[in-house]
Scaffold this active site. Sequence first.
Site, PDB file in Angstrom:
ATOM      1  CB  ALA A  66      -3.865  -3.955   5.689  1.00 57.03           C
ATOM      2  N   GLY A 111      -0.919  -8.330   2.801  1.00 65.63           N
ATOM      3  CA  GLY A 111      -2.029  -8.940   2.522  1.00 65.63           C
ATOM      4  C   GLY A 111      -2.429  -9.207   0.962  1.00 65.63           C
ATOM      5  CD  GLU A 114      -1.546 -12.225   5.005  1.00 69.76           C
ATOM      6  OE1 GLU A 114      -1.895 -11.125   4.793  1.00 69.76           O
ATOM      7  OE2 GLU A 114      -1.406 -13.001   5.917  1.00 69.76           O
ATOM      8  CD  GLU A 134       2.166  -9.312   6.027  1.00 69.11           C
ATOM      9  OE1 GLU A 134       3.233  -9.808   5.620  1.00 69.11           O
ATOM     10  OE2 GLU A 134       1.033  -9.355   5.464  1.00 69.11           O
TER      11      GLU A 134
HETATM   12  N1  COA Z   1      -2.018   1.555   2.383  1.00 65.38           N
HETATM   13  C1  COA Z   1      -2.568   2.564   2.140  1.00 65.38           C
HETATM   14  N2  COA Z   1      -1.966   3.401   0.901  1.00 65.38           N
HETATM   15  C2  COA Z   1      -0.944   2.945   0.315  1.00 65.38           C
HETATM   16  C3  COA Z   1      -0.507   1.473   0.630  1.00 65.38           C
HETATM   17  C4  COA Z   1      -1.078   0.790   1.636  1.00 65.38           C
HETATM   18  N3  COA Z   1      -0.529  -0.508   1.986  1.00 65.38           N
HETATM   19  N4  COA Z   1       0.588   1.353  -0.367  1.00 65.38           N
HETATM   20  C5  COA Z   1       0.706   2.353  -0.933  1.00 65.38           C
HETATM   21  N5  COA Z   1      -0.121   3.395  -0.691  1.00 65.38           N
HETATM   22  C6  COA Z   1      -0.446   4.709  -1.209  1.00 65.38           C
HETATM   23  C7  COA Z   1       0.844   5.641  -0.916  1.00 65.38           C
HETATM   24  O1  COA Z   1       0.669   6.132   0.581  1.00 65.38           O
HETATM   25  C8  COA Z   1       0.569   6.446  -1.987  1.00 65.38           C
HETATM   26  O2  COA Z   1      -0.323   7.583  -1.596  1.00 65.38           O
HETATM   27  P1  COA Z   1      -0.150   9.089  -1.674  1.00 65.38           P
HETATM   28  O3  COA Z   1      -0.137   9.254  -3.318  1.00 65.38           O
HETATM   29  O4  COA Z   1      -1.320   9.924  -1.101  1.00 65.38           O
HETATM   30  O5  COA Z   1       1.422   9.526  -1.085  1.00 65.38           O
HETATM   31  C9  COA Z   1       0.256   5.922  -3.264  1.00 65.38           C
HETATM   32  O6  COA Z   1      -0.315   4.384  -2.707  1.00 65.38           O
HETATM   33  C10 COA Z   1       1.284   5.388  -4.146  1.00 65.38           C
HETATM   34  O7  COA Z   1       2.089   4.665  -3.351  1.00 65.38           O
HETATM   35  P2  COA Z   1       3.807   5.046  -3.562  1.00 65.38           P
HETATM   36  O8  COA Z   1       4.537   4.227  -2.679  1.00 65.38           O
HETATM   37  O9  COA Z   1       3.980   6.383  -3.955  1.00 65.38           O
HETATM   38  O10 COA Z   1       3.925   4.269  -4.956  1.00 65.38           O
HETATM   39  P3  COA Z   1       5.111   3.114  -5.507  1.00 65.38           P
HETATM   40  O11 COA Z   1       4.310   2.654  -6.854  1.00 65.38           O
HETATM   41  O12 COA Z   1       6.126   3.913  -5.586  1.00 65.38           O
HETATM   42  O13 COA Z   1       5.243   1.932  -4.524  1.00 65.38           O
HETATM   43  C11 COA Z   1       4.505   0.115  -2.990  1.00 65.38           C
HETATM   44  C12 COA Z   1       3.921   1.113  -4.391  1.00 65.38           C
HETATM   45  C13 COA Z   1       3.339  -0.429  -2.788  1.00 65.38           C
HETATM   46  C14 COA Z   1       5.544  -0.562  -3.397  1.00 65.38           C
HETATM   47  C15 COA Z   1       4.761   0.991  -1.710  1.00 65.38           C
HETATM   48  O14 COA Z   1       3.709   2.064  -1.714  1.00 65.38           O
HETATM   49  C16 COA Z   1       4.519   0.261  -0.478  1.00 65.38           C
HETATM   50  O15 COA Z   1       5.626  -0.495  -0.078  1.00 65.38           O
HETATM   51  N6  COA Z   1       3.355   0.146   0.154  1.00 65.38           N
HETATM   52  C17 COA Z   1       3.441  -0.471   1.502  1.00 65.38           C
HETATM   53  C18 COA Z   1       3.151  -1.863   1.310  1.00 65.38           C
HETATM   54  C19 COA Z   1       3.233  -2.820   2.379  1.00 65.38           C
HETATM   55  O16 COA Z   1       3.892  -2.881   3.129  1.00 65.38           O
HETATM   56  N7  COA Z   1       1.806  -3.550   2.629  1.00 65.38           N
HETATM   57  C20 COA Z   1       1.928  -4.459   3.865  1.00 65.38           C
HETATM   58  C21 COA Z   1       0.745  -3.864   4.279  1.00 65.38           C
HETATM   59  S1  COA Z   1       0.627  -5.027   5.897  1.00 65.38           S
END
Ligand code: COA
Length: 260
Positions: A66, A111, A114, A134
């Site tokens: 999400a 998600g 999922e 999550e």
């Molecule tokens: N929602 C919104 N934005 C997200 C996102 C999410 N779920 N996951 C990543 N982004 C955004 C980051 O905020 C970042 O934005 P910015 O450039 O404005 O700071 C951009 O995407 C890149 O993310 P970054 O963390 O720098 O990239 P990465 O390749 O090092 O890591 C992930 C990628 C997906 C591993 C990491 O961003 C992450 O753990 N995200 C959360 C995932 C999560 O917990 N999802 C479950 C949701 S219920």
Amino acid sequence: MAEDVLMVERRPPVCVLTLNRPKARNALNSRLLQALEQAVATVRSSKDLRALIITGFGTKAFCAGADLKERQTMSESEVRNFLYNIRCLFNDLEELPLPVIAAVNGVALGGGTELALVCDLRVAAAGVTMGLTETRLAIIPGAGGTQRLPRLVGTALAKELIFTGRQLTAHEALTIGLVNRVAEDGRLMEVCLELAAEISQAGPIALAQAKFAINRGLDVDLRTGLAIEATAYEVCIPTEDRLEGLSAFKEKRKPVYKGR
Ligand code: COA
């Protein structure tokens, strides 16, 4: 309209949907959900499609779950509404009458995993990580993860993965049956298209009925499941395609199925 966040590539008999929010790691926001809903409706009514592939743009993310930034702006009732929409969308995806393949090109978290679980088959690129993370955010998988993961990998393992929010490598995901295959570097889409091409040789009504029987039969006792299978078989009996399959066998040629 919402097409920029979702690329829809129709190459009958296959359609490829690509989540296209690479800057947000293809996270699911309201616009993307809406675009997916429209695409699913179109695929459902397309008679020339035999398989659907879902993937994410780029190599970094399949889908980061999400959109957590959008979530932060939402009221409680908006969160509930989003969850309702994502559940409906995932259920619709799961019920599409054709096989759906997740081409997991990059991280699939929350998600994102999922979404992959809703697909019938999952192929992962070698470097990806997947997981239902999550609980680390003090929420639970809300788009079917608590139900679909245990059905796929078993209760004990699903509990461990959901309680810890652990992320698995592609090979770990393969070992526990979370993905069907791991594609070698750079070959993910090729592997998925090959799989889709193989599937496309089958009769479309048979594919829809086999998927229906497997999905509906999973949650019932064996006798009921066998009755579901018998009913699904019944749908295939009066079809032109069944007769075409028999004729093609006799005439030693490839069958040409029309979905009739
Ligand atoms: N929602 C919104 N934005 C997200 C996102 C999410 N779920 N996951 C990543 N982004 C955004 C980051 O905020 C970042 O934005 P910015 O450039 O404005 O700071 C951009 O995407 C890149 O993310 P970054 O963390 O720098 O990239 P990465 O390749 O090092 O890591 C992930 C990628 C997906 C591993 C990491 O961003 C992450 O753990 N995200 C959360 C995932 C999560 O917990 N999802 C479950 C949701 S219920």
